[in-house]
Design a protein around this motif. Structure first.
Motif, PDB file in Angstrom:
ATOM      1  N   THR A  67      89.203  83.545 -20.630  1.00 27.86           N
ATOM      2  CA  THR A  67      89.244  84.796 -21.384  1.00 27.86           C
ATOM      3  C   THR A  67      90.563  85.526 -21.211  1.00 27.86           C
ATOM      4  N   SER A  68      90.917  86.278 -22.230  1.00 22.41           N
ATOM      5  CA  SER A  68      92.139  87.077 -22.196  1.00 22.41           C
ATOM      6  C   SER A  68      91.925  88.423 -21.509  1.00 22.41           C
ATOM      7  N   ASP A  69      90.681  88.754 -21.162  1.00 21.05           N
ATOM      8  CA  ASP A  69      90.411  90.032 -20.501  1.00 21.05           C
ATOM      9  C   ASP A  69      89.206  89.854 -19.573  1.00 21.05           C
ATOM     10  N   VAL A  70      89.481  89.550 -18.315  1.00 25.06           N
ATOM     11  CA  VAL A  70      88.417  89.269 -17.355  1.00 25.06           C
ATOM     12  C   VAL A  70      87.536  90.491 -17.130  1.00 25.06           C
ATOM     13  N   GLU A  77      99.034  84.200 -20.280  1.00 25.83           N
ATOM     14  CA  GLU A  77      99.606  84.934 -21.410  1.00 25.83           C
ATOM     15  C   GLU A  77     100.246  84.013 -22.442  1.00 25.83           C
ATOM     16  N   ASP A  78     100.759  82.887 -22.001  1.00 23.65           N
ATOM     17  CA  ASP A  78     101.419  81.960 -22.924  1.00 23.65           C
ATOM     18  C   ASP A  78     100.495  80.815 -23.353  1.00 23.65           C
ATOM     19  N   SER A  79      99.193  80.945 -23.075  1.00 23.55           N
ATOM     20  CA  SER A  79      98.252  79.882 -23.434  1.00 23.55           C
ATOM     21  C   SER A  79      98.115  79.780 -24.953  1.00 23.55           C
ATOM     22  N   PRO A  80      98.168  78.541 -25.500  1.00 22.48           N
ATOM     23  CA  PRO A  80      97.996  78.361 -26.948  1.00 22.48           C
ATOM     24  C   PRO A  80      96.526  78.317 -27.364  1.00 22.48           C
ATOM     25  N   PHE A  81      95.622  78.373 -26.399  1.00 20.19           N
ATOM     26  CA  PHE A  81      94.191  78.201 -26.685  1.00 20.19           C
ATOM     27  C   PHE A  81      93.510  79.542 -26.912  1.00 20.19           C
ATOM     28  N   PRO A  82      92.487  79.553 -27.764  1.00 24.50           N
ATOM     29  CA  PRO A  82      91.703  80.773 -27.930  1.00 24.50           C
ATOM     30  C   PRO A  82      90.792  80.980 -26.724  1.00 24.50           C
ATOM     31  N   ASP A  83      90.234  82.169 -26.615  1.00 22.15           N
ATOM     32  CA  ASP A  83      89.206  82.393 -25.599  1.00 22.15           C
ATOM     33  C   ASP A  83      88.039  81.463 -25.906  1.00 22.15           C
ATOM     34  N   GLY A 133      86.578  87.201 -28.512  1.00 23.60           N
ATOM     35  CA  GLY A 133      86.554  86.139 -29.508  1.00 23.60           C
ATOM     36  C   GLY A 133      85.935  84.832 -29.078  1.00 23.60           C
ATOM     37  N   ALA A 134      85.457  84.715 -27.834  1.00 23.98           N
ATOM     38  CA  ALA A 134      84.803  83.476 -27.402  1.00 23.98           C
ATOM     39  C   ALA A 134      83.414  83.389 -28.035  1.00 23.98           C
ATOM     40  N   THR A 135      83.081  82.212 -28.557  1.00 24.54           N
ATOM     41  CA  THR A 135      81.811  82.003 -29.239  1.00 24.54           C
ATOM     42  C   THR A 135      80.787  81.385 -28.295  1.00 24.54           C
TER      43      THR A 135
END
Length: 260
Positions: free
Chosen positions: A18-21, A65-71, A247-249
């Motif tokens: 996740t981008s926001d723990v 921060e530079d990850s190309p993957f979505p949450d 945005g994680a499903t």
């Protein structure tokens, strides 16, 4: 409480990148009743473990921060020997995304890609065998793979993870198979070739149990998430596909049988 039992080849763990723990902890804590413990920063990179009634149920980790993957949520399949499994993945036509590595005082993990392009983790247990409870409110309920290459994918999991595949449906409208049969089944594979949108890759989906899927869907919206589909009544219970605020499903489910 339904205790989870480790089975080689079957799902045994799942975690969220996740981008926001902090926001993820707030969302899942309120939605699923989880409590959290943050691991040592140097030893585990701050990996967060979630518990329900004192039992491990999932992990949460920060996305770079530079990850190309979505949450996203990831499923891990158990193995008694990660190195052997990686070799079998290669022989079966899969790709190794991350070679097995030691997780201090926990076990060994890796990440592979099946022949249909879906990523899945592998976990060789040490002191930590995986989630400790399942098929209950606030715990993992089901793991399901959507793929466009149904038959080759079933062969891959037979060969790489020694799956005993049971066919549930084999029509153009519903082609589905499970690892194991009936009440002993542990995961599902869906032929999604006819309707999975082209930009969406093959992927594993995770389900969590809730008391009331319709009521939880409303709570999802109050907490800043989105309801993507449902609530939908199925022969196996009521399910809702949701996105968390980042945005994680995932899916939430109620009314499922006590075991699956």
């Amino acid at each position: 409480m339904a205790k989870a039992t480790f089975q080689a080849g079957a799902p045994c763990w799942l975690d969220l990148m996740t981008s926001d723990v902090d926001r993820a902890k707030d969302f899942y804590g309120k939605l699923l009743g989880w409590e959290f413990e943050q691991g040592d920063e140097e030893k585990y990179g701050g990996y967060v473990t979630a518990t329900k009634n004192g039992e491990l149920v999932a992990g949460i980790m920060a996305k770079g921060e530079d990850s190309p993957f979505p949450d996203l949520w990831s499923t891990y399949l158990g193995t008694n020997d990660a190195d052997v499994t990686v070799a079998k993945v290669k022989e079966a036509g899969g790709t190794v995304l991350m070679e097995p590595m030691d997780v201090p005082d926990q076990g060994r993990m890796g990440m592979v890609q099946d022949v249909g392009g879906a990523a899945v983790g592998i976990w060789e247990p040490g002191p930590m065998a995986g989630y400790g409870t399942t098929y209950e409110v606030g715990t993992p309920y089901w793991h399901e793979l959507f793929t466009r290459t149904y038959e080759p994918t079933l062969d891959f999991y037979r060969n790489a993870f020694d799956w005993d595949v049971s066919v549930v449906g084999d029509s153009d409208e519903f082609r589905y198979a499970t690892l194991g049969a009936d009440e002993a089944s542990r995961a599902g594979v869906m032929d999604a070739s006819a309707w999975l949108p082209e930009p969406v890759p093959a992927h594993w989906r995770v389900y969590f149990g809730v008391e009331d899927a319709a009521a939880s869907a409303e709570l999802v919206k109050e907490l800043g998430g989105q309801v993507l589909d449902g609530p939908q009544d199925t022969p196996y219970g009521k399910i809702v596909t949701i996105q968390d605020p980042m945005g994680a499903t995932l899916l939430i489910a109620s009314g499922f049988p006590a075991s699956a």
